[in-house]
Enzyme design. Structure first.
Site, PDB file in Angstrom:
ATOM      1  CB  SER A  16      -0.867  -0.044   1.371  1.00 29.60           C
ATOM      2  OG  SER A  16      -1.432   1.229   1.455  1.00 29.60           O
ATOM      3  CE1 TYR A  36      -3.543  -2.005   5.791  1.00 32.00           C
ATOM      4  CE2 TYR A  36      -2.857   0.353   4.876  1.00 32.00           C
ATOM      5  CZ  TYR A  36      -3.147  -1.090   4.719  1.00 32.00           C
ATOM      6  OH  TYR A  36      -3.486  -1.543   3.406  1.00 32.00           O
TER       7      TYR A  36
END
Length: 254
Positions: free
Chosen positions: A149, A162
């Site tokens: 990501s 995250y």
């Protein structure tokens, strides 16, 4: 049906929705046999039927990759069924957000298990088969594509753990590439921007309102098929060409 991947076998984790589903469809369209790995068998069955209706071949493998034994069994089941493994797409992921102080630690542990441990389990199980495919496969090359990501490069408030998992995925990918690239296993990391999937659907309403809604308002959403395009681009390139890192960002409509 295109034939760029004819005779090859791909295993896609997190194949029951979103990027995984779109990727499995595209790889099958390019001629690959596809092993669909996820916990939700009912969704995998629907996807397999869709692939087979389009003329492709799919194997449903129900597994929780955070469990090392299940991850290893999933890989072995795919190899036993198809006879080989040429491509691994580590797509399974979970995004649970919150402040460092006051967040649900059990949720963090679950996210780390999926995003990091699961990826390690499937990679370790698949690597011997990928090395073998690179030696004697129809394309004489094998691929590992890890879905990370932009959160693996850019930190954002509320995304702390995250970010931690995705920074870890990026570092692991770069290290593994150095380990196996001379043996013709191409290792790539694909880093999407904001994608419209179920990835963040497990966040509670308060976190969604405080963190995700402002983020979504500031960023255009990508479609899972956009990411699948990138994965297909990586694994269908000529044997001598590899892509270490690929960012996929929305087009600026302003």
């Amino acid at each position: 049906m295109a034939a760029k991947l004819t005779g090859t076998v791909a295993l896609v984790t997190g194949a029951s929705s979103g990027i995984g589903e779109a990727t499995a469809l595209q790889l099958a369209e390019n001629g690959a046999f596809v092993a669909l790995v996820a916990r939700r068998k009912d969704r995998l069955d629907v996807l397999a039927a869709k692939i087979e209706k389009a003329g492709g071949t799919a194997l449903v493998v129900e597994a929780d990759i955070t469990d090392r034994t299940q991850a290893e069994a999933a890989v072995e089941q795919a190899v036993e069924h198809f006879g080989r493994l040429d491509t691994l797409v580590n797509n399974a992921g979970l995004m649970l957000l919150g402040p460092v102080v006051g967040a649900d630690v059990e949720e963090w542990e679950r996210m780390i298990a999926v995003n990091v441990q699961g990826l390690l389990h499937t990679t370790r199980a698949a690597l011997p088969h990928l090395l073998k495919a690179a030696e004697d496969g129809p394309r004489r090359v094998a691929d590992i594509v890890n879905i990370s990501s932009v959160a693996g490069r850019v930190a954002t408030e509320g995304f702390g753990v995250y970010n931690l998992t995705k920074f870890g995925v990026n570092g692991f990918t770069e290290s593994l590439r150095q380990e196996v690239t001379q043996r013709h296993v191409r290792v790539s990391v694909l880093e999407p921007g904001a994608v419209d999937t179920e990835l963040g659907s497990h966040n509670n309403e308060t976190i969604h309102a405080e963190i995700l809604e402002p983020f979504n308002e500031q960023h255009e959403r990508l479609d899972p098929a956009d990411i699948a395009d990138g994965i297909t681009y990586i694994v269908t390139r000529p044997r001598h060409a590899s892509i270490a890192e690929l960012w996929i960002m929305p087009t600026d409509q302003a």
